[in-house]
Design a protein around this motif. Structure first.
Motif, PDB file in Angstrom:
ATOM      1  N   GLN A  33     -45.862 -12.379  16.540  1.00 40.19           N
ATOM      2  CA  GLN A  33     -46.116 -12.427  15.090  1.00 40.19           C
ATOM      3  C   GLN A  33     -46.969 -13.634  14.732  1.00 40.19           C
ATOM      4  N   GLN A  34     -46.711 -14.768  15.363  1.00 40.04           N
ATOM      5  CA  GLN A  34     -47.521 -15.959  15.112  1.00 40.04           C
ATOM      6  C   GLN A  34     -48.968 -15.735  15.548  1.00 40.04           C
ATOM      7  N   THR A  35     -49.136 -15.081  16.683  1.00 44.57           N
ATOM      8  CA  THR A  35     -50.486 -14.779  17.168  1.00 44.57           C
ATOM      9  C   THR A  35     -51.198 -13.835  16.211  1.00 44.57           C
ATOM     10  N   ILE A  36     -50.497 -12.824  15.747  1.00 48.62           N
ATOM     11  CA  ILE A  36     -51.070 -11.866  14.794  1.00 48.62           C
ATOM     12  C   ILE A  36     -51.491 -12.581  13.511  1.00 48.62           C
ATOM     13  N   THR A  37     -50.634 -13.465  13.023  1.00 44.58           N
ATOM     14  CA  THR A  37     -50.944 -14.212  11.797  1.00 44.58           C
ATOM     15  C   THR A  37     -52.204 -15.056  11.984  1.00 44.58           C
ATOM     16  N   ALA A  38     -52.316 -15.704  13.134  1.00 44.40           N
ATOM     17  CA  ALA A  38     -53.506 -16.515  13.417  1.00 44.40           C
ATOM     18  C   ALA A  38     -54.757 -15.650  13.509  1.00 44.40           C
ATOM     19  N   LEU A  39     -54.640 -14.496  14.178  1.00 43.89           N
ATOM     20  CA  LEU A  39     -55.782 -13.589  14.278  1.00 43.89           C
ATOM     21  C   LEU A  39     -56.208 -13.086  12.909  1.00 43.89           C
ATOM     22  N   LYS A  40     -55.222 -12.778  12.087  1.00 40.37           N
ATOM     23  CA  LYS A  40     -55.500 -12.258  10.754  1.00 40.37           C
ATOM     24  C   LYS A  40     -56.230 -13.297   9.907  1.00 40.37           C
ATOM     25  N   ALA A  41     -55.917 -14.575  10.120  1.00 43.93           N
ATOM     26  CA  ALA A  41     -56.555 -15.650   9.351  1.00 43.93           C
ATOM     27  C   ALA A  41     -57.998 -15.878   9.793  1.00 43.93           C
ATOM     28  N   LYS A  42     -58.301 -15.583  11.072  1.00 43.30           N
ATOM     29  CA  LYS A  42     -59.633 -15.864  11.608  1.00 43.30           C
ATOM     30  C   LYS A  42     -60.571 -14.666  11.626  1.00 43.30           C
ATOM     31  N   LEU A  43     -60.005 -13.466  11.751  1.00 41.54           N
ATOM     32  CA  LEU A  43     -60.831 -12.281  11.978  1.00 41.54           C
ATOM     33  C   LEU A  43     -60.674 -11.268  10.860  1.00 41.54           C
ATOM     34  N   THR A  44     -61.666 -10.405  10.750  1.00 41.27           N
ATOM     35  CA  THR A  44     -61.588  -9.331   9.763  1.00 41.27           C
ATOM     36  C   THR A  44     -62.061  -8.024  10.397  1.00 41.27           C
ATOM     37  N   GLY A  45     -61.690  -6.948   9.758  1.00 41.74           N
ATOM     38  CA  GLY A  45     -62.193  -5.626  10.120  1.00 41.74           C
ATOM     39  C   GLY A  45     -62.068  -5.273  11.579  1.00 41.74           C
ATOM     40  N   ASP A  46     -63.206  -4.888  12.159  1.00 46.23           N
ATOM     41  CA  ASP A  46     -63.238  -4.429  13.548  1.00 46.23           C
ATOM     42  C   ASP A  46     -62.835  -5.520  14.532  1.00 46.23           C
ATOM     43  N   GLU A  47     -63.210  -6.762  14.241  1.00 42.64           N
ATOM     44  CA  GLU A  47     -62.838  -7.865  15.137  1.00 42.64           C
ATOM     45  C   GLU A  47     -61.322  -7.998  15.215  1.00 42.64           C
ATOM     46  N   TYR A  48     -60.663  -7.884  14.085  1.00 43.11           N
ATOM     47  CA  TYR A  48     -59.203  -7.977  14.047  1.00 43.11           C
ATOM     48  C   TYR A  48     -58.578  -6.802  14.804  1.00 43.11           C
ATOM     49  N   SER A  49     -59.087  -5.616  14.585  1.00 41.43           N
ATOM     50  CA  SER A  49     -58.584  -4.431  15.280  1.00 41.43           C
ATOM     51  C   SER A  49     -58.751  -4.563  16.785  1.00 41.43           C
TER      52      SER A  49
END
Length: 62
Positions: A33-49
């Motif tokens: 969950q912490q990793t997901i939160t960090a990814l969500k803060a840095k990436l958007t759209g396709d990069e996040y997916s």
């Protein structure tokens, strides 16, 4: 086959990974969950997916 990897699938994969290694599922889920939160803060759209898909694969392949 899974069409789209989402946060819930990643968290489930983390718990299953922990179970395979006899580790705490709760700690693995918290870490994921912490990793997901960090990814969500840095990436958007396709990069996040793509990052979610990579994280999911890492849990399933290790």
């Amino acid at each position: 086959m899974i069409d789209r990897i989402n946060e819930e699938l990643v968290l489930q994969a983390a718990k299953e990974w922990a179970a395979r290694l006899n580790k705490s599922g709760a700690l693995a889920e918290e870490s994921a969950q912490q990793t997901i939160t960090a990814l969500k803060a840095k990436l958007t759209g396709d990069e996040y997916s793509q990052a979610l898909e990579q994280l999911y694969r890492e849990y399933n392949e290790s």
